[in-house]
Design an enzyme around this catalytic site. Structure first.
Site, PDB file in Angstrom:
ATOM      1  N   MET A   1      49.251 -80.538 133.124  1.00  0.00           N
ATOM      2  CA  MET A   1      48.705 -79.411 132.302  1.00  0.00           C
ATOM      3  C   MET A   1      47.690 -79.956 131.483  1.00  0.00           C
ATOM      4  O   MET A   1      47.268 -80.762 131.337  1.00  0.00           O
ATOM      5  CB  MET A   1      50.011 -79.087 130.981  1.00  0.00           C
ATOM      6  CG  MET A   1      50.202 -77.749 131.048  1.00  0.00           C
ATOM      7  SD  MET A   1      48.887 -76.943 129.935  1.00  0.00           S
ATOM      8  CE  MET A   1      49.578 -77.744 128.373  1.00  0.00           C
ATOM      9  N   ARG A  90      59.646 -90.578 128.333  1.00  0.00           N
ATOM     10  CA  ARG A  90      58.205 -90.108 128.641  1.00  0.00           C
ATOM     11  C   ARG A  90      57.171 -91.306 128.993  1.00  0.00           C
ATOM     12  O   ARG A  90      56.268 -91.242 129.807  1.00  0.00           O
ATOM     13  CB  ARG A  90      57.590 -88.996 127.560  1.00  0.00           C
ATOM     14  CG  ARG A  90      56.116 -88.332 128.005  1.00  0.00           C
ATOM     15  CD  ARG A  90      56.177 -87.366 127.102  1.00  0.00           C
ATOM     16  NE  ARG A  90      55.116 -86.569 127.607  1.00  0.00           N
ATOM     17  CZ  ARG A  90      53.781 -86.497 127.037  1.00  0.00           C
ATOM     18  NH1 ARG A  90      53.479 -87.283 126.153  1.00  0.00           N
ATOM     19  NH2 ARG A  90      52.791 -85.978 127.701  1.00  0.00           N
ATOM     20  N   ILE A 116      49.700 -85.149 132.545  1.00  0.00           N
ATOM     21  CA  ILE A 116      51.170 -84.872 132.216  1.00  0.00           C
ATOM     22  C   ILE A 116      51.399 -83.770 131.153  1.00  0.00           C
ATOM     23  O   ILE A 116      50.410 -84.086 130.364  1.00  0.00           O
ATOM     24  CB  ILE A 116      51.894 -86.271 131.843  1.00  0.00           C
ATOM     25  CG1 ILE A 116      53.206 -85.933 131.647  1.00  0.00           C
ATOM     26  CG2 ILE A 116      51.192 -86.937 130.812  1.00  0.00           C
ATOM     27  CD1 ILE A 116      54.068 -87.159 131.312  1.00  0.00           C
ATOM     28  N   SER A 117      52.125 -82.803 131.343  1.00  0.00           N
ATOM     29  CA  SER A 117      51.877 -81.711 130.396  1.00  0.00           C
ATOM     30  C   SER A 117      52.430 -82.273 128.971  1.00  0.00           C
ATOM     31  O   SER A 117      53.097 -83.052 128.859  1.00  0.00           O
ATOM     32  CB  SER A 117      53.052 -80.595 130.949  1.00  0.00           C
ATOM     33  OG  SER A 117      52.489 -80.285 132.215  1.00  0.00           O
ATOM     34  N   GLN A 118      51.889 -81.244 128.193  1.00  0.00           N
ATOM     35  CA  GLN A 118      52.425 -81.617 126.573  1.00  0.00           C
ATOM     36  C   GLN A 118      53.868 -81.431 126.533  1.00  0.00           C
ATOM     37  O   GLN A 118      54.467 -80.488 126.841  1.00  0.00           O
ATOM     38  CB  GLN A 118      51.649 -80.518 125.866  1.00  0.00           C
ATOM     39  CG  GLN A 118      51.876 -80.464 124.420  1.00  0.00           C
ATOM     40  CD  GLN A 118      51.380 -79.279 123.673  1.00  0.00           C
ATOM     41  OE1 GLN A 118      50.401 -78.478 124.357  1.00  0.00           O
ATOM     42  NE2 GLN A 118      51.583 -79.215 122.493  1.00  0.00           N
TER      43      GLN A 118
END
Ligand code: SAH
Length: 274
Positions: A1, A90, A116-118
């Site tokens: 993202m 994460r 890597i998305s929030q």
């Protein structure tokens, strides 16, 4: 993202400055949510992770817990989603250079122009999908594998497709090393535009790169009652995160109900098929 793809270094720098400020005065600023953890105690210049792996793991669990609390404060309510984010490490899904920032609520670079998305977006999309423990779930855009791991905690079966082979290899390595074997997360390299017809229908489809229009094959592979969560639009002009609910069989517009959920900015959808 890539909500803040261009500005990520700046935002990370701001977050780090905020963390430093906290370190000095020992207080949390009102303006900055408490997403930045305190520094790891590194005794005698030895990396804490080397000196005591279990203590380092505990420290990261504390950071993760703080992040999850901040997501709850930002409006994420589904207890299963919050539990999944509490479970998946994460930091194991981000490149080593970025690991220190793994528990900030920020997207991070994973190389190859991808991110890597929030965490808030991962939580928001997972919640918006209204996942039940019996659901078969498909993700388009494996990236780091983090969202797929979160899905594996929530779904009965998880499938994920990544377009870029090098990114897929890294995502697969991350997933397998964290105990998400092929039976929990099946991974395929290919154009997610086409979906995974052999495993359709899916109760949940999450798309983590933005096409300009919703791919017809993904709609076709959505079960009746199923939810497709997808960012739609151009990166330049901004995109809307949409939820498509299939209310009847068939491909007519009346078979779907559509809602706009959030203004977002994801990396563009790759491939030929759109
Ligand atoms: N879900 C990921 C986010 C990765 S960013 C995570 O949790 O880390 C989006 C990813 O979608 C990128 O890795 C990009 O290569 C991939 N992608 C873009 N277009 C795609 C397509 N047509 N099919 C499959 N993957 C695609």
């Amino acid at each position: 993202m890539s909500v803040v793809l261009d500005r990520t270094p700046l935002l990370v720098a701001v977050a780090l400055l905020a963390a430093c400020a906290r370190r000095e005065d020992g207080r949390t600023r009102d303006a900055e949510p408490a997403t930045a953890p305190p520094p790891l105690p590194a005794a005698d210049g030895i990396d804490a992770a080397v000196a005591s792996p279990s203590r380092a793991a505990d420290e990261r669990a504390i950071e993760r817990e703080r992040l999850v609390s901040s997501l709850a404060a930002k409006g994420i309510r589904d207890p299963r989603v919050l539990a999944a984010l509490r479970t998946v490490p994460r930091h194991a899904f981000v490149p080593e250079a970025n690991r220190g920032q793994a528990y900030l609520d920020r997207p991070l670079s994973i190389g190859h122009g991808q991110t890597i998305s929030q965490p808030y977006i991962v939580a928001f999309m997972s919640e918006a999908a209204r996942i039940e423990a019996t659901d078969r779930c498909l993700e388009i855009g494996t990236g780091s594998g983090y969202q797929a791991a979160v899905l594996a905690e929530l779904c009965a079966e998880t499938y994920t497709i990544e377009y870029l082979p090098e990114v897929a290899a890294q995502g697969e390595k991350n997933l397998r090393s964290q105990g998400y074997g092929a039976a929990r997360v099946a991974l395929r390299v290919g154009d997610g535009y086409l979906g995974w017809p052999e495993r359709a229908p899916f109760q949940v489809i999450l798309v983590t790169a933005a096409p300009e229009r919703v791919p017809a094959p993904l709609l076709a592979q959505l079960a009746v009652g199923g939810r497709l969560i997808i960012p739609v639009g151009q990166q330049r002009t901004g995109q809307d995160l949409e939820r498509w609910l299939r209310v009847a069989p068939g491909s007519e517009p009346s078979a779907f109900r559509t809602e706009r959920l959030l203004a977002v900015r994801f990396v563009p959808f790759l491939g030929e098929g759109h």
